[in-house]
Design a protein around this motif. Structure first.
Motif: not given
Length: 456
Positions: A261-262, A267-268, A272-278
């Motif tokens: 997902e976009e 990225y930086v 962490f958890f938002s990136l994991l979800k995406k």
């Protein structure tokens, strides 16, 4: 010692944004420094800047840092910054806010800016209204260049939108545009009407940002006017905002093609958890899709037990199909994004990719055939007495799977576009997963035909 290192030590003496000072730091460079250091240090450094410099630097900060800073400011300071921003920068800030925050900060604007923001927020998020600067400089065509210059000095401030001056009728209907250089290099006694070229491309207020990017490229402009259905001049869109739009659009497209997902933030800056979800949602979907591969292999369990040698080529077969499909999907998605092809071109694309798939399949199939032949004759591996039939099976399987891969990869984006879904959603991993499953069916179906009566 660098400016960044000094700031981290609490020394803000070199953070000067006045060109008359020895240590001049461009606002964009200052913004990058603030984004690369802990927020507490960035906030302290930002607060040491003079008021006007704070406004300038604010427009260069990423939305996440903008919100963090403004939340730590008093209503009075926030009011000053938000009202002093250029209209397009102010609009971009409000577009990044959620509804409750929008309401709070809207109340800090003066009546004119508040009304302007409320109007623009009523337009779709992907419309040019969200990046429009309403400070368009306009003049009449009947006045002289000298009078025009005086009018601009008295009625407009130094602004990026004033790089191009717009000629309008009394009711503000757009007639033409004039680059500032024409006012400088022409006789001041000439009338404006004498230096018009009669060509003025424009953007509709409801036009999409992506369409605006295409028009900037097509007409090679730095500024384009924005008009309504009656050709009334409403504002302008400048090249710096278009470059930001293009960068965001390309980033989102690449992320989708990569099978996630976009991201809402860089990225930086993404937690962490938002990136994991995406990433997890697409990986789960793809994993469930790959489970069908195991189901397909289970269906051909009998064939595999009779001819274990067929299992040796499963990775080769499915990866070739997935790779060809990913290639085709990437090419078509990008061609559609650039406007090179549209929905009406599906027939042309289909036949082109069928021929490409056939040619590529023959190439890969031939390599596979030669590989088995060499390995068998040099006694590097024994494929059994029916090795030639196995080689033929691999040859035709690769042709079929690569053709299917290129056809799927090229048609899925067009199909999604037809259904009004972003073609980038047909990511390379998605196409590869689809071709993996169907590729096994093609492979074992061809094997059962060619090897029937021998090892099957």
């Amino acid at each position: 010692m660098s400016i960044k290192e000094k700031i981290l030590k609490g020394d803000f003496s070199d953070l000067l944004l006045n060109r008359n000072n020895t240590h001049y730091v461009h606002p964009s460079a200052a913004a990058k420094i603030f984004e690369s250091i802990p927020f507490e240090a960035a906030l302290k450094a930002y607060q040491t800047l003079p008021g006007k410099n704070q406004v300038t630097v604010f427009s260069y900060l990423d939305p996440l840092l903008q919100k963090k800073i403004i939340r730590n400011y008093s209503p009075k300071k926030s009011e000053f910054i938000l009202n002093e921003l250029n209209p397009d920068d102010r609009m971009m800030f409000f577009s990044s806010l959620k509804s409750l925050e929008q309401t709070y900060f809207l109340n800090l604007l003066d009546e004119k800016n508040k009304e302007n923001i409320q109007t623009l927020l009523g337009y779709p998020k992907d419309s040019v209204a969200r990046i429009m600067n309403t400070n368009a400089a306009a003049i009449s065509q009947e006045i002289t260049i000298e009078d025009a210059i005086l009018h601009l000095k008295n009625n407009y401030k130094d602004d990026e939108a004033a790089n191009v001056i717009f000629v309008v009728e009394s009711d503000n209907k757009l007639i033409d545009d004039i680059p500032i250089r024409k006012l400088v290099f022409n006789d001041t006694n000439k009338k404006i009407t004498e230096i018009l070229d009669g060509f003025c491309p424009s953007l509709s207020i409801t036009e999409t940002k992506r369409s605006a990017v295409a028009k900037f490229k097509e007409y090679d402009r730095d500024v384009l006017p924005v008009v309504n259905s009656e050709n009334i001049l409403l504002g302008v869109v400048t090249i710096d905002d278009i470059l930001d739009v293009a960068e965001q659009d390309h980033t989102k497209e690449i992320q989708k093609i990569g099978g996630l997902e976009e991201l809402d933030y860089p990225y930086v800056k993404t937690s962490f958890f938002s990136l994991l979800k995406k990433r997890a949602s697409w990986l789960i979907i793809l994993f469930l899709g790959e489970m069908l591969t195991a189901t397909a292999m289970g269906y051909f369990d009998g064939e595999i037990q009779k001819a274990v040698v067929l299992a040796l080529f499963v990775p080769l077969i499915i990866s070739s199909g997935g790779n060809s499909g990913s290639q085709a999907a990437t090419l078509i998605i990008r061609a559609m994004a650039l406007g090179e092809i549209g929905l009406k071109d599906w027939w042309f694309v289909m036949w082109r990719e069928i021929l490409s798939g056939l040619s590529l399949g023959v190439v890969l199939g031939s390599i596979g055939f030669v590989r088995i032949t060499i390995w068998q004759n040099l006694h590097w591996y024994d494929y059994g007495e029916h090795w030639l039939l196995i080689a033929i099976t691999i040859f035709f399987s690769l042709i079929g799977i690569v053709m299917w891969g290129t056809l799927s990869g090229s048609m899925i984006p067009i199909l999604l576009k037809r259904c009004k879904i972003d073609p980038a959603t047909s990511s390379a991993p998605f196409v590869a997963t689809l071709v993996d499953v169907t590729g096994l069916i093609i492979y074992f179906s061809i094997a059962s035909i060619i090897l029937k009566g021998t090892i099957l």
